[in-house]
Design a protein around this motif. Sequence first.
Motif, PDB file in Angstrom:
ATOM      1  N   PRO A 260       0.832  -1.205   0.000  1.00 31.42           N
ATOM      2  CA  PRO A 260       0.000   0.000   0.000  1.00 31.42           C
ATOM      3  C   PRO A 260       0.866   1.254   0.000  1.00 31.42           C
ATOM      4  O   PRO A 260       2.063   1.192   0.324  1.00 31.42           O
ATOM      5  N   PRO A 261       0.283   2.400  -0.345  1.00 32.82           N
ATOM      6  CA  PRO A 261       1.033   3.649  -0.203  1.00 32.82           C
ATOM      7  C   PRO A 261       1.249   3.952   1.275  1.00 32.82           C
ATOM      8  O   PRO A 261       0.505   3.470   2.139  1.00 32.82           O
ATOM      9  N   HIS A 262       2.281   4.727   1.570  1.00 28.95           N
ATOM     10  CA  HIS A 262       2.494   5.145   2.948  1.00 28.95           C
ATOM     11  C   HIS A 262       1.335   6.024   3.395  1.00 28.95           C
ATOM     12  O   HIS A 262       0.791   6.811   2.615  1.00 28.95           O
ATOM     13  N   GLN A 263       0.946   5.881   4.659  1.00 30.66           N
ATOM     14  CA  GLN A 263      -0.128   6.695   5.201  1.00 30.66           C
ATOM     15  C   GLN A 263       0.383   8.083   5.555  1.00 30.66           C
ATOM     16  O   GLN A 263       1.458   8.239   6.140  1.00 30.66           O
ATOM     17  N   MET A 264      -0.410   9.081   5.199  1.00 33.05           N
ATOM     18  CA  MET A 264      -0.089  10.450   5.589  1.00 33.05           C
ATOM     19  C   MET A 264      -0.409  10.628   7.067  1.00 33.05           C
ATOM     20  O   MET A 264      -1.217   9.903   7.641  1.00 33.05           O
TER      21      MET A 264
END
Length: 270
Positions: A260-264
């Motif tokens: 997954p993309p990194h969480q902001m």
Amino acid sequence: MAVNDVRILILCKTYPSPSGRYTETTCVAGMDESGRLVRLFPVPFRLIAKDHQFKKWQWIKAKVEKAKKDHRPESFTIKVDTIDGGEVVLPGKGWAERRRLLSPIKVYCDFLDIEAARQATNQSLALLKPARIIGLEIEPVSDPEWTEEELAKLVQEQKQGGLFDDDDKPSIKTLRKLPFDFYYRYECGEGATAKTFRHKLVDWEVGALYWNCHHSHRADWERHFREQLEKEIPEKDLMLLMGNQHRFQDQWLIISLIYPPHQMQTELAF
């Protein structure tokens, strides 16, 4: 043994490998609705090869029972004629729904803890979040074509479940053997306590990526292949789905990449 109706989210399909009588030709793994990781077999080769029956991140319904000859707790025999493909969980914004579904699964930060869990409880599937990917190692296989012995094993393993007859051998031959083995070398931990590990990648998507790069870039395939596996994917919030081998249970493989993309920071607050 009891046969149960289950709903499973597919997380893994590995590239077929006719490596012997006691190893699965393919591995399909996923999680049930409670968040428990499960391994399913036998899955007909053609269901995976044509990629039209079910795919990664798709829910399926099927009847399963605990495997009789595989005592690993996550291993189940699936009644292939009961497989019913359901909805596909799309990435959506920030992988929100996929993250929610994965949240019950314990994520390990050290491979040694996974091996300790195997020794203590016979655990054979686990999610690992390495500290960093050091690099990709590519090794040519000794024979880039299926040998007659390998073909015989591949056909026989499928026929043992009554899935194929002799007329199916030509369709199995259409599977191209990967001419290379791929390994991730990665670190767990930080600083002086960091430990390095090396495990083979057997994810179907890695094999498909190789063939796509080879088809599109020919002699320059390796640069584009490495760009994905050494830069693009590791730059995401990469987790490795680890699975051990049936016959040699202290030997582990990377059976799927989940990235997954990194969480902001704002996302982490909710």
